[in-house]
Design an enzyme around this catalytic site. Sequence first.
Site, short mmCIF file in Angstrom:
data_model
loop_
_atom_site.label_atom_id
_atom_site.label_comp_id
_atom_site.label_asym_id
_atom_site.label_seq_id
_atom_site.Cartn_x
_atom_site.Cartn_y
_atom_site.Cartn_z
N VAL A 74 -0.08 -6.09 -5.38
CA VAL A 74 -0.60 -7.46 -5.42
C VAL A 74 -1.42 -7.70 -6.69
O VAL A 74 -1.28 -8.73 -7.36
CB VAL A 74 -1.45 -7.75 -4.15
CG1 VAL A 74 -1.94 -9.19 -4.19
CG2 VAL A 74 -0.67 -7.49 -2.88
N SER A 128 -4.95 1.25 1.79
CA SER A 128 -4.53 0.23 2.75
C SER A 128 -3.46 0.70 3.74
O SER A 128 -2.70 -0.11 4.26
CB SER A 128 -4.03 -1.01 2.00
OG SER A 128 -2.97 -0.68 1.14
N TYR A 137 -9.03 1.07 8.74
CA TYR A 137 -8.68 0.24 7.59
C TYR A 137 -9.20 -1.19 7.78
O TYR A 137 -9.93 -1.72 6.94
CB TYR A 137 -7.16 0.23 7.37
CG TYR A 137 -6.70 -0.89 6.46
CD1 TYR A 137 -7.12 -0.94 5.13
CD2 TYR A 137 -5.86 -1.91 6.92
CE1 TYR A 137 -6.71 -1.99 4.28
CE2 TYR A 137 -5.45 -2.94 6.09
CZ TYR A 137 -5.88 -2.98 4.78
OH TYR A 137 -5.49 -4.01 3.96
N LYS A 188 -12.38 -3.24 5.81
CA LYS A 188 -12.24 -4.53 5.13
C LYS A 188 -13.20 -5.57 5.73
O LYS A 188 -13.75 -6.39 5.02
CB LYS A 188 -10.79 -5.02 5.25
CG LYS A 188 -9.82 -4.23 4.41
CD LYS A 188 -9.85 -4.74 2.99
CE LYS A 188 -9.11 -3.87 2.03
NZ LYS A 188 -8.99 -4.46 0.70
N PHE A 239 -1.75 -11.98 5.28
CA PHE A 239 -0.91 -11.47 6.35
C PHE A 239 0.10 -10.52 5.68
O PHE A 239 -0.32 -9.69 4.88
CB PHE A 239 -0.35 -12.64 7.17
CG PHE A 239 -1.41 -13.12 8.15
CD1 PHE A 239 -2.64 -13.61 7.68
CD2 PHE A 239 -1.24 -13.01 9.51
CE1 PHE A 239 -3.66 -13.97 8.57
CE2 PHE A 239 -2.25 -13.38 10.41
CZ PHE A 239 -3.45 -13.87 9.93
N VAL A 297 13.52 0.01 15.04
CA VAL A 297 13.01 -1.26 15.60
C VAL A 297 12.14 -0.88 16.79
O VAL A 297 12.63 -0.44 17.83
CB VAL A 297 14.17 -2.19 16.01
CG1 VAL A 297 13.64 -3.46 16.67
CG2 VAL A 297 15.03 -2.53 14.80
N TYR A 298 10.82 -1.05 16.59
CA TYR A 298 9.86 -0.59 17.60
C TYR A 298 9.67 -1.64 18.69
O TYR A 298 8.82 -2.51 18.57
CB TYR A 298 8.52 -0.26 16.95
CG TYR A 298 8.61 0.88 15.97
CD1 TYR A 298 8.68 2.20 16.42
CD2 TYR A 298 8.65 0.66 14.59
CE1 TYR A 298 8.78 3.26 15.53
CE2 TYR A 298 8.75 1.70 13.69
CZ TYR A 298 8.81 3.00 14.18
OH TYR A 298 8.92 4.04 13.29
N ARG A 336 5.17 0.49 19.50
CA ARG A 336 4.06 1.28 18.94
C ARG A 336 2.75 0.75 19.53
O ARG A 336 2.58 -0.47 19.67
CB ARG A 336 4.01 1.13 17.42
CG ARG A 336 5.13 1.86 16.72
CD ARG A 336 4.99 1.76 15.23
NE ARG A 336 5.01 0.37 14.76
CZ ARG A 336 5.21 0.01 13.50
NH1 ARG A 336 5.36 0.95 12.57
NH2 ARG A 336 5.21 -1.25 13.14
N1 LIG Z 1 0.26 -5.55 0.66
C1 LIG Z 1 -0.14 -6.19 1.75
O1 LIG Z 1 0.69 -6.65 2.56
C2 LIG Z 1 -1.62 -6.42 2.00
C3 LIG Z 1 -1.99 -7.12 3.16
C4 LIG Z 1 -3.34 -7.36 3.40
C5 LIG Z 1 -4.28 -6.92 2.49
N2 LIG Z 1 -3.91 -6.21 1.38
C6 LIG Z 1 -4.95 -5.75 0.45
O2 LIG Z 1 -4.59 -6.12 -0.87
C7 LIG Z 1 -5.03 -5.14 -1.79
C8 LIG Z 1 -3.87 -4.71 -2.66
O3 LIG Z 1 -2.84 -4.16 -1.83
P1 LIG Z 1 -1.52 -3.57 -2.45
O4 LIG Z 1 -0.47 -3.70 -1.42
O5 LIG Z 1 -1.32 -4.14 -3.80
O6 LIG Z 1 -1.93 -2.03 -2.56
P2 LIG Z 1 -1.66 -0.97 -3.76
O7 LIG Z 1 -1.94 0.37 -3.18
O8 LIG Z 1 -0.34 -1.23 -4.38
O9 LIG Z 1 -2.78 -1.36 -4.82
C9 LIG Z 1 -4.12 -0.89 -4.75
C10 LIG Z 1 -4.52 -0.45 -6.15
O10 LIG Z 1 -5.90 -0.06 -6.15
C11 LIG Z 1 -6.04 1.15 -6.87
N3 LIG Z 1 -7.25 1.81 -6.36
C12 LIG Z 1 -7.49 2.24 -5.09
N4 LIG Z 1 -8.75 2.72 -5.01
C13 LIG Z 1 -9.31 2.59 -6.24
C14 LIG Z 1 -10.59 2.89 -6.78
N5 LIG Z 1 -11.56 3.43 -6.04
N6 LIG Z 1 -10.82 2.61 -8.09
C15 LIG Z 1 -9.85 2.06 -8.88
N7 LIG Z 1 -8.63 1.75 -8.41
C16 LIG Z 1 -8.36 2.02 -7.10
C17 LIG Z 1 -4.74 1.91 -6.65
O11 LIG Z 1 -4.46 2.87 -7.64
C18 LIG Z 1 -3.71 0.76 -6.64
O12 LIG Z 1 -3.21 0.50 -7.94
C19 LIG Z 1 -5.65 -4.01 -0.99
O13 LIG Z 1 -7.05 -4.19 -1.02
C20 LIG Z 1 -5.10 -4.25 0.41
O14 LIG Z 1 -6.01 -3.80 1.40
C21 LIG Z 1 -2.59 -5.96 1.12
#
Ligand SMILES: NC(=O)c1ccc[n+]([C@@H]2O[C@H](COP(=O)([O-])OP(=O)(O)OC[C@H]3O[C@@H](n4cnc5c(N)ncnc54)[C@H](O)[C@@H]3O)[C@@H](O)[C@H]2O)c1
Length: 323
Positions: A15, A76, A140, A144, A168, A204-205, A278
């Site tokens: 993201v 995450s 987790y 958050k 979401f 498929v859970y 699950r």
């Molecule tokens: N992908 C989803 O569906 C989703 C849904 C809800 C919330 N989120 C939140 O969005 C954010 C991004 O998610 P994502 O799917 O891109 O995850 P991701 O794992 O692809 O990205 C997280 C990034 O943070 C970096 N990172 C982690 N800890 C670190 C630290 N202490 N210092 C520096 N860098 C660090 C990782 O190397 C990674 O590049 C997260 O906070 C996640 O909780 C994601």
Amino acid sequence: MSQHKYLVTGGAGYVGSVVAAHLLEAGHEVTVLDDLSTGFREGVPAGATFIEGRVQDAARWLDASYDGVLHFAAFSQVGESVADPEKYWTNNVGGTMALLAAMRDAGVAKLVFSSTAATYGEPLSTPITEAAPTAPTSPYGASKLAVDHMISGESTAHGLAAVSLRYFNVAGAYGAHGERHDPESHLIPLVLQVARGRRASIAVYGDDYPTPDGTCVRDYIHVADLAEAHLLALDAAEPGQHLICNLGNGNGFSVREVVETVRKVTGHPVPETPAPRRAGDPAVLVASAQTAREKLGWNPSRADLAGIVADAWAFARREEQEA
Ligand SMILES: NC(=O)c1ccc[n+]([C@@H]2O[C@H](COP(=O)([O-])OP(=O)(O)OC[C@H]3O[C@@H](n4cnc5c(N)ncnc54)[C@H](O)[C@@H]3O)[C@@H](O)[C@H]2O)c1
């Protein structure tokens, strides 16, 4: 000429890299701070300054030249957080505490934070609004939620302008920026792995949920729509206020609809394996994004599931060609 200068923590991840690309396209100056624990150096968009480092050490780089921080860096994986909760408290909560202290010291007073639907836990009703009770079912989600509380305190006490965006299910891709978690736990990339022949079948859970086809229903939001919400949040953030907004499309798709859409988009067969429900998987998780629409002026334009899957598929094939 750049308009504002932003620090993007976690900008080598899924993201964060898409949001960093959108910020650059809007003419902003972007520094990505990422320790590459789950991200990829090549994910950092061209044009961003990259610092390989930890959020815990943000004070080393943050100074008053920054106009704000977008904070994605976190672990995450829900299952991992159940097995290893301390890893989540240390990184997600400890990392954010250090970041907030660095922002305070540097006089950087604007924050957009990646929160999650997992802060709500099992919903009492759908669609889920921000007024729903927060009862996370995993460390987790709890980590958050703890950060959301920290940010509220920071806004009240020190005037931070903050927006938490509770995503979401983020899905789709934006050109060269897409999803490749390891291990992957998200449905669309998993089903695409089956289509690519990387995985024999998709589990498929449960198919006896009280939903139209018996499988779980989730709200999938295109990562580019999500990115646009971040830029709007930077504009909407007000000193001393912590705004919390859910981000979803408001219409859910069932597991079976996702699998069927992947078959149509890719033209590949996707075998299913029936599996038991699950624990802790609610039947329906769908967001009300009314607050985001009203307070941010957000208007998602890529809600169509086939389009989301097509973009994710294009990214998956691109990755294959580059491998
Ligand atoms: N992908 C989803 O569906 C989703 C849904 C809800 C919330 N989120 C939140 O969005 C954010 C991004 O998610 P994502 O799917 O891109 O995850 P991701 O794992 O692809 O990205 C997280 C990034 O943070 C970096 N990172 C982690 N800890 C670190 C630290 N202490 N210092 C520096 N860098 C660090 C990782 O190397 C990674 O590049 C997260 O906070 C996640 O909780 C994601």
